[in-house]
Design an enzyme around this catalytic site. Structure first.
Site, PDB file in Angstrom:
ATOM      1  CG  ASP A 231      -1.689   1.212   1.443  1.00  0.00           C
ATOM      2  OD1 ASP A 231      -2.285   1.679   0.460  1.00  0.00           O
ATOM      3  OD2 ASP A 231      -1.728   1.737   2.585  1.00  0.00           O
TER       4      ASP A 231
ATOM      5  CG  ASP B 254      -1.930   7.425   0.544  1.00  0.00           C
ATOM      6  OD1 ASP B 254      -0.949   8.066   0.157  1.00  0.00           O
ATOM      7  OD2 ASP B 254      -3.018   7.396  -0.070  1.00  0.00           O
TER       8      ASP B 254
HETATM    9  C1  BG6 Z   1      -5.983   5.912   0.339  1.00  0.00           C
HETATM   10  C2  BG6 Z   1      -6.002   6.760   1.591  1.00  0.00           C
HETATM   11  O1  BG6 Z   1      -4.703   5.425   0.110  1.00  0.00           O
HETATM   12  O2  BG6 Z   1      -6.398   6.671  -0.795  1.00  0.00           O
HETATM   13  C3  BG6 Z   1      -7.372   7.399   1.771  1.00  0.00           C
HETATM   14  O3  BG6 Z   1      -5.697   5.948   2.704  1.00  0.00           O
HETATM   15  C4  BG6 Z   1      -7.761   8.167   0.506  1.00  0.00           C
HETATM   16  O4  BG6 Z   1      -7.332   8.263   2.882  1.00  0.00           O
HETATM   17  C5  BG6 Z   1      -7.704   7.223  -0.684  1.00  0.00           C
HETATM   18  O5  BG6 Z   1      -9.054   8.718   0.623  1.00  0.00           O
HETATM   19  C6  BG6 Z   1      -8.090   7.886  -2.008  1.00  0.00           C
HETATM   20  O6  BG6 Z   1      -7.149   8.847  -2.351  1.00  0.00           O
HETATM   21  P1  BG6 Z   1      -7.311   9.870  -3.546  1.00  0.00           P
HETATM   22  O7  BG6 Z   1      -5.938  10.435  -3.718  1.00  0.00           O
HETATM   23  O8  BG6 Z   1      -7.740   9.064  -4.764  1.00  0.00           O
HETATM   24  O9  BG6 Z   1      -8.350  10.859  -3.160  1.00  0.00           O
HETATM   25 MG    MG Z   2      -2.713   3.110   3.690  1.00  0.00          MG
END
Ligand code: BG6
Ligand code: MG
Length: 217
Positions: A14, A16
Site C-alpha cells: 500500500d 499512504d
Molecule cells: C488511500 C487513503 O490510500 O487513498 C485514503 O488511505 C484516501 O485516505 C484514498 O481517501 C483515495 O485517495 P485519492 O488520492 O484518490 O483521493
Molecule cells: Mg494506507
C-alpha cells in the site's frame, strides 16, 4: 544451494501510511471540506477513512450532514477536496519517505521478488513521482481502473495477476484495517504496519517498515 530469502514471490505494498505519510494531508483536505458542509471532523474520524477511496470517504462524511446531496454535488465536493489535496502534496519530495521504506523495497528487489503497489489513491502515480521511487515497482495498479475499493480484494488480486504471481505467493503490506481485510480476502499473507490491537486481522504487525524483515514472514 543457498536457501531463498523468502517463501513469497511478490510483495504488494500500500502507499499512504506505509511508504509515505499522506494521511495528514488527507486529514487537512477532508477537514476543510467537512466543515464547509457543517460536519465535525477530527483525527478519529480521519482514522476511520484510512484506505477508503475518495467517494467512499465523502459518503461517510456526508452521512453526518443535515441534508441529502445529489450525485453531481458529491462529485463537485470530491473535486474540491482533491484539488486541495493536490496542492498539499505538490511540495512532497524524497524527504517524505517513511523510515525504512526504501530499504524494504531494496531488500525485496535484492531477494529477486516482484514488487507491486496497490493503492486506491488516484494520486498514487503523482506521489510516487514526487518521492522519486516510481521505478522501484514492477507494477502499479491504476486506481481509476478498480471497481471496488478496499476491503474488497480486487486491487490486490489485480496486482498479483499483473505481476504473474499466485495470490498465495504474495505478501501484502498495509496500515489500514480495510486494507488488511482486502489482503486477507485476496488469500495473501498480511503484514500490518501499526498496532496489533487495531490491525487484528493481520498475520504479523510491525510498527514501521524500519522493522521489515522479509526472511521472517
Ligand atoms: C488511500 C487513503 O490510500 O487513498 C485514503 O488511505 C484516501 O485516505 C484514498 O481517501 C483515495 O485517495 P485519492 O488520492 O484518490 O483521493
Ligand atoms: Mg494506507
Amino acid at each position: 544451494m543457498n536457501q531463498p530469502l523468502s517463501r513469497f514471490k511478490a510483495v504488494i505494498f500500500d502507499l499512504d501510511g506505509v511508504i509515505t505519510d499522506t494521511a495528514h494531508y488527507h486529514y487537512l483536505a477532508w477537514k476543510q471540506l467537512a466543515e464547509s458542509q457543517g460536519v465535525h471532523f477530527d483525527h478519529e474520524f480521519n482514522e476511520s477513512l484510512k484506505g477508503i477511496d475518495r467517494m467512499g470517504s465523502l459518503d461517510l462524511i456526508l452521512a453526518s450532514a443535515s441534508r441529502q446531496y445529489t450525485p453531481e454535488e458529491k462529485l463537485a465536493l470530491a473535486d474540491v477536496k482533491n484539488r486541495h489535496y493536490q496542492e498539499l502534496i505538490s511540495t512532497m519530495s524524497a524527504a517524505d519517505l517513511l523510515p525504512g521504506a526504501v530499504a524494504a523495497l531494496d531488500t525485496v528487489r535484492a531477494a529477486g521478488l516482484r514488487i507491486g503497489l496497490a493503492s486506491v489513491s488516484k494520486n498514487a502515480f503523482t506521489v510516487l513521482g514526487r518521492l522519486g521511487i516510481t521505478d522501484k515497482f514492477d507494477y502499479v495498479v491504476d486506481a481509476a481502473t478498480i471497481a471496488r475499493g478496499k476491503p474488497d480484494p480486487e486491487i490486490f488480486l489485480r496486482a498479483a495477476h499483473e505481476l504473474g504471481v499466485a495470490p498465495a505467493d504474495c505478501l501484502g503490506v498495509e496500515d489500514a484495517v480495510a486494507g488488511v481485510a482486502a489482503i486477507k480476502a485476496a488469500g495473501m499473507f498480511a503484514l500490518g504496519i501499526g498496532h496489533p490491537f487495531v490491525l487484528t486481522e493481520a498475520d504479523v504487525v510491525i510498527t514501521s517498515l524500519k522493522e521489515f524483515n522479509l526472511a521472517a514472514y
